[in-house]
Design an enzyme around this catalytic site. Structure first.
Site: not given
Length: 301
Positions: A155, A141, A159
């Site tokens: 992004y 992560s 995550k």
């Protein structure tokens, strides 16, 4: 999961550079079996062939059937897999308003669906290892999986989603297959090639041009100057997987942050969360029915 300092078999995605490449090199130096995977493996992973790792071409956005077949191929080669490392990643940069659904989907396909689908490939094998199962699944992560960042919506969303799914899975496994362990790695800025591979969206909304220009400048400026040493982090991760060195005698937690910058940012957010909880505690608790007394049923830990 029984942790051992002896040889293990690792299946790793995203091995062309960075953490994936470091894992392959360090694990092979220790004598572990490694299946190193990546897209266009014949060219992008050619530099790893001399390590003795098994090289497989794999795009984590492929179908479930293809991922299942690749993982089974690793089992056929070595007889078993002990550790799956979901390392492949994709970073889309741009203001949320400028990101299209297709842009967001590319982030989700690589950073969320890819690891989740490979987890589905691995779980039947890990469940077969004894009464409680056995094996370790590692997820790469980021501090962006805990802290939203400007121009990082694609992004960070992928995550955040990954961490939520893995946390749920950890409780499911803790209930029925406690021998299978999960570990989320949350690195800050480490000196890999990531900053040279950012995918910037084109300017689509004039209002956000200053932000996107700043994101481009920041990425270029960070490249080569990141505080984190990827070789050191990988060495710590190997210790955790084997229960040796810095991890000797410690239980594997669900999450571990890496890098002083990440620790600082995360502590800052935690302080904000704690303050909000304290300041709004009475309001938060005021929304129950007045006759509600019985506690909610406990969930598996």
């Amino acid at each position: 999961m029984t942790r051992s300092s002896g040889p293990q078999t690792w299946f790793i995605t995203g091995c062309s550079s960075g953490f994936g490449e470091q894992l392959v090199q360090q694990l092979r130096a220790l004598g572990d079996n490694v299946v190193a995977t990546g897209r266009n493996a014949d060219t992008k992973l050619a530099h790893l062939k001399d390590t003795g790792a098994t090289i497989l071409d794999l795009d984590v956005t492929a179908s479930q059937a293809e991922l299942d077949a690749k993982f089974q191929q690793a089992i056929d080669i070595y007889g078993s897999v002990d550790v799956l490392v979901n390392n492949a990643g994709y970073i889309q940069v741009g203001a949320l308003e400028e990101l299209t659904q297709e842009d967001m989907q590319r982030s989700l396909d690589t950073n969320f669906h890819g690891p989740v689908n490979l987890t589905r490939s691995a779980l039947p094998h890990f469940r077969s290892k004894g009464e409680n199962g056995g094996g370790l699944i590692i997820y790469m992560s980021s501090q962006g999986g805990f802290i939203g960042e400007p121009a990082g919506a694609g992004y960070c969303a992928s995550k955040f989603a990954l961490e939520g799914a893995v946390e749920s899975l950890s409780r499911e496994l803790g209930w029925l297959a406690p021998g299978i362990k999960l570990l989320i790695l949350q690195p800050g800025h480490f000196r890999t090639e990531v900053m040279s591979k950012l995918n910037h969206v084109p300017h689509r909304v004039d209002f956000w041009k200053p932000l996107n220009d700043a994101a481009r400048t920041r990425g270029a400026g960070n490249y080569g100057h990141e505080p984190g040493d990827p070789a050191k982090m990988v060495a710590r991760v190997i210790d955790i997987a084997k229960g040796t060195g810095a991890a000797e005698g410690k239980e594997i937690p669900l999450r571990i942050p890496f890098g002083s910058d990440c620790v600082g940012f995360m502590n800052g957010k935690l302080e904000t969360i704690h303050k909000t909880m304290e300041d709004w505690d009475e309001v938060s608790r005021s929304t129950d029915f007045p006759d509600h007394e019985a506690p909610m049923p406990a969930l598996p830990k």
